[in-house]
Design a protein around this motif. Structure first.
Motif, PDB file in Angstrom:
ATOM      1  N   SER A   1       0.813  -1.216   0.000  1.00 42.97           N
ATOM      2  CA  SER A   1       0.000   0.000   0.000  1.00 42.97           C
ATOM      3  C   SER A   1       0.846   1.265   0.000  1.00 42.97           C
ATOM      4  O   SER A   1       0.379   2.326  -0.442  1.00 42.97           O
ATOM      5  CB  SER A   1      -0.944   0.000   1.210  1.00 42.97           C
ATOM      6  OG  SER A   1      -0.209   0.082   2.410  1.00 42.97           O
ATOM      7  N   VAL A   2       2.093   1.188   0.492  1.00 45.49           N
ATOM      8  CA  VAL A   2       2.935   2.385   0.513  1.00 45.49           C
ATOM      9  C   VAL A   2       3.937   2.404  -0.634  1.00 45.49           C
ATOM     10  O   VAL A   2       4.484   3.449  -0.971  1.00 45.49           O
ATOM     11  CB  VAL A   2       3.699   2.526   1.850  1.00 45.49           C
ATOM     12  CG1 VAL A   2       2.725   2.648   3.002  1.00 45.49           C
ATOM     13  CG2 VAL A   2       4.666   1.386   2.068  1.00 45.49           C
TER      14      VAL A   2
ATOM     15  N   GLU B   1       8.137   6.393   3.192  1.00 47.83           N
ATOM     16  CA  GLU B   1       7.320   5.186   3.331  1.00 47.83           C
ATOM     17  C   GLU B   1       7.101   4.832   4.795  1.00 47.83           C
ATOM     18  O   GLU B   1       6.003   4.430   5.199  1.00 47.83           O
ATOM     19  CB  GLU B   1       7.983   4.023   2.592  1.00 47.83           C
ATOM     20  CG  GLU B   1       7.959   4.171   1.078  1.00 47.83           C
ATOM     21  CD  GLU B   1       8.875   3.184   0.366  1.00 47.83           C
ATOM     22  OE1 GLU B   1       8.744   3.031  -0.864  1.00 47.83           O
ATOM     23  OE2 GLU B   1       9.736   2.580   1.034  1.00 47.83           O
ATOM     24  N   ALA B   2       8.143   5.020   5.614  1.00 52.48           N
ATOM     25  CA  ALA B   2       8.009   4.763   7.054  1.00 52.48           C
ATOM     26  C   ALA B   2       6.988   5.706   7.676  1.00 52.48           C
ATOM     27  O   ALA B   2       6.164   5.302   8.513  1.00 52.48           O
ATOM     28  CB  ALA B   2       9.360   4.909   7.745  1.00 52.48           C
TER      29      ALA B   2
ATOM     30  N   SER C   1       3.442   4.740   9.577  1.00 52.57           N
ATOM     31  CA  SER C   1       3.217   5.172  10.962  1.00 52.57           C
ATOM     32  C   SER C   1       1.864   5.855  11.126  1.00 52.57           C
ATOM     33  O   SER C   1       1.307   5.877  12.226  1.00 52.57           O
ATOM     34  CB  SER C   1       4.333   6.106  11.425  1.00 52.57           C
ATOM     35  OG  SER C   1       4.300   7.330  10.712  1.00 52.57           O
ATOM     36  N   GLY C   2       1.315   6.400  10.035  1.00 51.51           N
ATOM     37  CA  GLY C   2       0.024   7.071  10.117  1.00 51.51           C
ATOM     38  C   GLY C   2      -1.166   6.166   9.876  1.00 51.51           C
ATOM     39  O   GLY C   2      -2.321   6.605   9.955  1.00 51.51           O
ATOM     40  N   MET C   3      -0.908   4.898   9.571  1.00 54.39           N
ATOM     41  CA  MET C   3      -2.005   3.972   9.291  1.00 54.39           C
ATOM     42  C   MET C   3      -2.721   3.542  10.567  1.00 54.39           C
ATOM     43  O   MET C   3      -2.137   3.471  11.644  1.00 54.39           O
ATOM     44  CB  MET C   3      -1.468   2.731   8.567  1.00 54.39           C
ATOM     45  CG  MET C   3      -0.992   2.987   7.160  1.00 54.39           C
ATOM     46  SD  MET C   3      -0.403   1.449   6.374  1.00 54.39           S
ATOM     47  CE  MET C   3      -0.084   2.029   4.718  1.00 54.39           C
ATOM     48  N   GLU C   4      -3.986   3.237  10.433  1.00 44.85           N
ATOM     49  CA  GLU C   4      -4.790   2.796  11.568  1.00 44.85           C
ATOM     50  C   GLU C   4      -4.249   1.468  12.106  1.00 44.85           C
ATOM     51  O   GLU C   4      -3.931   0.555  11.352  1.00 44.85           O
ATOM     52  CB  GLU C   4      -6.244   2.618  11.134  1.00 44.85           C
ATOM     53  CG  GLU C   4      -7.179   2.255  12.280  1.00 44.85           C
ATOM     54  CD  GLU C   4      -8.624   2.125  11.828  1.00 44.85           C
ATOM     55  OE1 GLU C   4      -9.456   1.709  12.656  1.00 44.85           O
ATOM     56  OE2 GLU C   4      -8.910   2.423  10.643  1.00 44.85           O
ATOM     57  N   GLY C   5      -4.139   1.405  13.417  1.00 45.39           N
ATOM     58  CA  GLY C   5      -3.685   0.180  14.065  1.00 45.39           C
ATOM     59  C   GLY C   5      -2.178   0.074  14.236  1.00 45.39           C
ATOM     60  O   GLY C   5      -1.700  -0.874  14.871  1.00 45.39           O
TER      61      GLY C   5
END
Length: 456
Positions: free
Chosen positions: A10-11, A43-44, A48-52
């Motif tokens: 996804s990234v 990408e990191a 880090s901003g993704m849910e969970g």
């Protein structure tokens, strides 16, 4: 692993599934639901901003380092000794660790050591689900009923440094460093008679805490390229988490970890030992870690998470006396674990008086730094070095310049000496003794000295 690859895909956008899998370094199943991967800073940040997602951090090779005598009898936990102020014989009541599996996360193991013989030990408990991973100079036959498992972790290391230089270390669980072997033997090695330090110093029986435990080895530390083993050992955080992951799945009961780093603000969310041990403890695995080697200055304790049993030592109940005899008959106390043969008196000099012109400053004079001592002025003499940043380095410099022995100043304070094994005749003097020697050199026309053989 597929779930973790979906995060990466996804990234990384249009990157193929094959490229995504190539960028995945470690995928964890037991210690955490997480992974390590080759990512750009952007990408990191996206992950880090993704849910969970709780935490994203760099697997820094420069943070976690190895740590490290008579520990067990000092706390009255050897065979036949009772707990201090108690009639309970704790080790005996625990049958000296019989059928307890201890995992050791460190630099590997030297399986031929007598500490790991399995004489008299019964079959391995059926709960064990680990493996004896084969590699260079290591095969399944190196494991036994004592050393029941051994694995090694290189993916994180090689992702950072490139392929392992196999002239520096074994691509296997075998220990070229020695630290992991020492730690494993201290935890649960068998009794070994006629053991000693280099050259036969302090000869006796090597003892251990729980001689009946089974040992499982997890090698996570490797040599830093272009540095000696003494200068640099890298223990990659993502490899450490992979070792935790396997140890949990393998069925260890205890984890012993003599690695660590000074805690910083992100310790609880970004330190692989703190994170790994929390999830191990949740699985009823006891985690014991060393407190570090950074004392005696304040705020230098490592592995401070409250779920870890953190073990440190402030003192020991023995000394390693190796006095210095001056030409006027005065005896100055010193300590060493280096074997020293009785010698005649030799000329004694202060390092600051025998340096190569221009190699030191007012702040570095007298420290016996590499390349500073004159062979012409040092050959055949005993050299006094003060305030050295590295005692071992100072001893080697005296030897390089042809000195017969080195007397080193205590770099900490007047009450403590860090006892170091040296390759050449060397002893470390207390602060008051150092001043006595320096005054003797300054007041005597032909100062002489010799080191007396050490004892403990």
């Amino acid at each position: 692993e597929d779930h973790h690859c979906s995060f990466l895909h996804s990234v990384k956008g249009t990157t193929s599934k094959e490229d995504v899998r190539t960028s995945l370094v470690q995928s964890y199943k037991n210690v955490i639901n997480g992974f390590s991967a080759l990512l750009t800073p952007q990408e990191a940040d996206m992950i880090s901003g993704m849910e969970g997602v709780i935490s994203v951090f760099h697997s820094d090779p420069n943070t976690i380092k190895p740590h490290t005598t008579r520990s067990w009898d000092f706390v009255s936990l050897l065979e036949g000794t009772s707990l201090i102020n108690s009639g309970e014989e704790l080790p005996q009541n625990g049958n000296y660790g019989e059928d307890i599996i201890v995992g050791v996360i460190d630099t590997g193991v030297w399986p031929e050591s007598s500490s790991f013989n399995d004489k008299g030990m019964g079959p391995v408990t059926k709960s064990w689900n680990g493996t004896c991973q084969e590699g260079v100079a290591f095969n399944a036959a190196h494991c036994n009923r004592k050393l029941i498992g051994a694995q090694y972790y290189l993916k994180g290391y090689e992702a950072h440094y490139g392929p392992l230089n196999e002239t520096r270390d074994f691509d296997s669980p075998r220990d070229v460093n020695g630290h992991g072997t020492h730690v494993a033997a201290t935890v649960g090695g068998r009794r070994v008679a006629n053991a000693s330090a280099i050259g036969g110093f302090a000869k006796g029986t090597a003892t251990r805490g729980a001689p009946n435990v089974r040992l499982a080895i997890y090698k996570v530390c490797w040599p830093v390229p272009n540095k000696t083993l003494a200068q640099g050992t890298a223990c990659l955080p993502d490899d450490i988490l992979a070792a935790f992951d396997d140890a949990i799945a393998n069925g260890v009961h205890v984890l012993s970890i003599s690695l660590g780093s000074l805690p910083i603000k992100t310790y609880y969310t970004q330190n692989s030992i703190a994170i790994g041990s929390l999830n191990a403890v949740k699985r009823n695995i006891v985690v014991a870690c060393s407190a570090g080697n950074s004392g005696p200055t304040p705020s230098t304790v490592e592995n401070v998470a409250p779920w870890i049993i953190t073990v440190g030592a402030s003192s020991i109940n023995r000394s390693f006396s190796s006095p210095i005899m001056l030409g006027n008959g005065i005896i100055v106390e010193g300590e060493t674990v280096t074997p020293i043969m009785r010698r005649k008196l030799h000329p004694l000099v202060y390092a600051g008086d025998v340096e190569i012109t221009g190699t030191t400053t007012s702040k570095t004079t007298g420290k016996c730094l590499p390349g500073t001592l004159s062979r012409y002025l040092v050959r055949g003499k005993v050299v006094l070095c003060i305030n050295s940043r590295s005692n071992r380095q100072a001893s080697m410099e005296v030897n390089r310049a042809g000195g017969v022995a080195a007397i080193l100043g205590n770099p900490f304070n007047e009450n403590e000496i860090q006892v170091t094994p040296f390759l050449n005749p060397t002893t470390v003097a207390y602060l008051d003794g150092l001043n006595t020697i320096l005054m003797y050199i300054r007041s005597e026309k032909n100062p002489m000295a010799t080191l007396l053989p050490g004892k403990t």
